[in-house]
Design an enzyme around this catalytic site. Structure first.
Site, mmCIF file in Angstrom:
data_model
loop_
_atom_site.group_PDB
_atom_site.id
_atom_site.type_symbol
_atom_site.label_atom_id
_atom_site.label_comp_id
_atom_site.label_asym_id
_atom_site.label_seq_id
_atom_site.Cartn_x
_atom_site.Cartn_y
_atom_site.Cartn_z
ATOM 1 N N ILE A 100 0.871 -1.175 0.000
ATOM 2 C CA ILE A 100 0.000 0.000 0.000
ATOM 3 C C ILE A 100 0.907 1.225 0.000
ATOM 4 O O ILE A 100 1.853 1.308 0.799
ATOM 5 C CB ILE A 100 -0.929 -0.016 1.224
ATOM 6 C CG1 ILE A 100 -1.914 -1.186 1.090
ATOM 7 C CG2 ILE A 100 -1.673 1.306 1.354
ATOM 8 C CD1 ILE A 100 -2.808 -1.401 2.280
ATOM 9 N N HIS A 117 -5.932 -4.707 -10.715
ATOM 10 C CA HIS A 117 -6.508 -5.329 -9.521
ATOM 11 C C HIS A 117 -7.388 -6.498 -9.955
ATOM 12 O O HIS A 117 -8.177 -6.367 -10.901
ATOM 13 C CB HIS A 117 -7.338 -4.295 -8.747
ATOM 14 C CG HIS A 117 -7.927 -4.853 -7.500
ATOM 15 N ND1 HIS A 117 -7.184 -5.065 -6.359
ATOM 16 C CD2 HIS A 117 -9.186 -5.270 -7.222
ATOM 17 C CE1 HIS A 117 -7.968 -5.592 -5.425
ATOM 18 N NE2 HIS A 117 -9.185 -5.723 -5.924
ATOM 19 N N LEU A 152 -7.327 3.191 -1.484
ATOM 20 C CA LEU A 152 -6.914 1.880 -1.992
ATOM 21 C C LEU A 152 -7.905 1.312 -3.011
ATOM 22 O O LEU A 152 -9.101 1.209 -2.737
ATOM 23 C CB LEU A 152 -6.769 0.884 -0.821
ATOM 24 C CG LEU A 152 -6.323 -0.525 -1.205
ATOM 25 C CD1 LEU A 152 -4.876 -0.524 -1.661
ATOM 26 C CD2 LEU A 152 -6.519 -1.489 -0.040
HETATM 27 C C1 GAR Z 1 -2.384 -10.311 -10.346
HETATM 28 O O1 GAR Z 1 -3.546 -11.099 -10.284
HETATM 29 C C2 GAR Z 1 -2.710 -8.888 -9.941
HETATM 30 O O2 GAR Z 1 -3.960 -8.443 -10.397
HETATM 31 C C3 GAR Z 1 -2.681 -8.999 -8.442
HETATM 32 O O3 GAR Z 1 -1.597 -9.835 -8.165
HETATM 33 C C4 GAR Z 1 -1.402 -10.736 -9.255
HETATM 34 C C5 GAR Z 1 0.024 -10.614 -9.707
HETATM 35 O O4 GAR Z 1 0.315 -11.558 -10.690
HETATM 36 N N1 GAR Z 1 -2.554 -7.722 -7.833
HETATM 37 C C6 GAR Z 1 -3.085 -7.427 -6.661
HETATM 38 O O5 GAR Z 1 -3.703 -8.221 -5.975
HETATM 39 C C7 GAR Z 1 -2.837 -6.008 -6.201
HETATM 40 N N2 GAR Z 1 -3.672 -5.704 -5.087
HETATM 41 P P1 GAR Z 1 1.625 -11.411 -11.561
HETATM 42 O O6 GAR Z 1 2.765 -11.147 -10.588
HETATM 43 O O7 GAR Z 1 1.769 -12.746 -12.230
HETATM 44 O O8 GAR Z 1 1.426 -10.280 -12.518
#
Ligand code: GAR
Length: 197
Positions: A100, A117, A152
């Site tokens: 954050i 997200h 957020l």
């Molecule tokens: C993805 O699903 C993204 O949307 C999420 O983390 C994952 C990362 O995957 N992001 C969040 O939850 C942010 N709050 P990646 O490292 O394979 O791109």
């Protein structure tokens, strides 16, 4: 050349999809933009290996090495600021960056700070989005690319993708289905920004 800075914390598949798109679609000649660096708050983030294999600069800023959230964000802002050019501020993409950010950081990069997200915002801000969508009985889930504001997982929505929630879906199965769409919509959102739309 406009620099694109990508922040990751883990696998980096969204980052990798953006890197591949930039290469295949020649963002340099088309849009005057370049993925200049991948920054991670975790040294073990798998995505770093991919970035290095593509000849992209990487750097790790371990948040645990800083006394406060403000101190970490200040160091991160400095690292990103090195990629700002006069009259060409860098585009900063959060791609699975699981921190954050402080209001001071967000305000410094306002208008050029983007996040992906894994939910159909404004539903399910925060963590465990897929589990919560299944528990809520949602028939559809998805992902959102949005501008980052001090609140957020708020900020204006640039792109969304919808996938079905299937009977007996597990959070992991739903996450994988959503992730394939994330790779498409993050690219689309960034290209639109680079085109000035
Ligand atoms: C993805 O699903 C993204 O949307 C999420 O983390 C994952 C990362 O995957 N992001 C969040 O939850 C942010 N709050 P990646 O490292 O394979 O791109």
């Amino acid at each position: 050349m406009k620099n694109i800075v990508i922040l990751i914390s883990g696998g980096g598949s969204n980052m990798a999809a953006l890197v591949r798109a930039a290469e295949c679609e020649q963002w340099g000649t088309r849009y005057g933009a370049k993925i200049a660096v991948v920054l991670s708050n975790k040294a073990e983030a798998k995505g770093l290996e991919f970035a290095r294999s593509q000849g992209i600069a990487t750097a790790v800023l371990d948040h645990k090495a800083y006394a406060s959230r403000e101190a970490f964000d200040a160091a991160l802002a400095d690292a990103i600021g090195a990629y700002d050019r006069p009259g060409q501020p860098a585009l900063v993409l959060l791609a699975g960056f699981m921190r954050i950010l402080t209001p001071a950081f967000v305000e410094r990069f306002a208008g050029r700070l983007i996040n992906i997200h894994p939910s159909l915002l404004p539903a399910f801000t925060g963590l465990h989005t897929h589990q919560r969508a299944i528990e809520a009985g949602c028939k559809f889930a998805g992902a959102t690319v949005h501008r980052v504001t001090t609140e957020l997982d708020h900020g204006s929505i640039l792109e969304q993708a919808v996938v079905p929630v299937l009977p007996n879906d597990s959070p992991a199965a739903l996450a994988a289905r959503v992730l394939t769409q994330e790779h498409l919509i993050y690219r689309r959102a960034v290209v639109r920004l680079l085109q000035g739309n």
